[in-house]
Design an enzyme around this catalytic site. Sequence first.
Site, short mmCIF file in Angstrom:
data_model
loop_
_atom_site.label_atom_id
_atom_site.label_comp_id
_atom_site.label_asym_id
_atom_site.label_seq_id
_atom_site.Cartn_x
_atom_site.Cartn_y
_atom_site.Cartn_z
N GLU A 140 0.95 -1.22 0.06
CA GLU A 140 0.16 -0.18 -0.11
C GLU A 140 0.83 1.10 0.10
O GLU A 140 2.16 1.02 0.20
CB GLU A 140 -0.99 -0.02 1.24
CG GLU A 140 -0.26 -0.02 2.56
CD GLU A 140 -1.11 0.20 3.76
OE1 GLU A 140 -1.46 1.29 3.96
OE2 GLU A 140 -1.22 -0.63 4.43
N LYS A 185 -5.51 -3.40 13.65
CA LYS A 185 -4.84 -2.45 14.51
C LYS A 185 -5.40 -2.52 15.93
O LYS A 185 -6.56 -2.80 16.21
CB LYS A 185 -5.31 -1.02 13.99
CG LYS A 185 -4.56 -0.85 12.64
CD LYS A 185 -4.79 0.58 12.06
CE LYS A 185 -4.05 0.81 10.78
NZ LYS A 185 -4.56 0.11 9.54
#
Length: 304
Positions: A24, A158
């Site tokens: 990414e 996360k």
Amino acid sequence: MIEIRYSSEVQTAKAAGQAIVALESTIITHGMPYPQNVEVAAQVEQDIRDAGAVPATMAVMKGVLHVGLEPDQLQALGQAKGVAKISRADMPACIATGGTGATTVAATMIAARLAGIEVFATGGIGGVHKGAETTFDVSADLMELAQTPVTVVAAGAKAILDVPKTLEVLETQGVPVIAYGQDSFPAFWSAQSDIKAPLRMDTPDKIARAHATRLAMGLPGGQLVANPIPADAEIAAAELDPVIAKAQSEADQQGISGKDVTPFLLRRIFELTEGRSLTANIALVRNNARLAAKIALELNKLAQ
């Protein structure tokens, strides 16, 4: 028509049938300041090369989808201002209007599929935010995993997220969640958690076979490979949990919501840990890149 431009390295790799790993670009534009962002991105790309595969960092630049960036493009993106952070909803609009955007997990998966790349390495996926029962704040990453056939290697979700709810959504969507080399689902900055992973696999070739089997069965979607952060780089959950709680409390008090929540929390956690969270983040991204390269190499063997 969508214009896709391959870097010279990726074009050569595709022609030669080499293993390729998608990366990414939000880590470059929204993750850390210049020049550290470019240095880390280049380091992660080199980790993939050292493991025997070829990196393909995704980005939209002036309406063109780039699959792999040349060194000068990486530098330019690292210094660019006002770059959009694009996901499934706004990626087509960014391309159509000639915009420049950094790809999130969902957008990178879409780009990888368009480019015929089956493995993607990231830091951590998005998921269900705490308090989502009232805010309905759920990352598009989860739905992308349910429909786009890319194996995503991450250090779990996360740690600022509601991880149990994230796993529930993935289960409902039929996404395989595979812990690499351990039974517990890793907690991003911490290698272990008290949550048992739905699946465990200990070798890259088994993960590659599972990916190929899903495709052969005609099942939509990809896989999430949860790769624990190296022990020498982790921050223990017992130390980190109160830090996350403090940052979340501050966000609530300041009325921060929507897309602003994650960057605020990550910035505050960075400050409260005196930079250790970023050091750990870099270590886990590099670790994920190395594992993704091994999986991509095994997939290549299966395709021969």
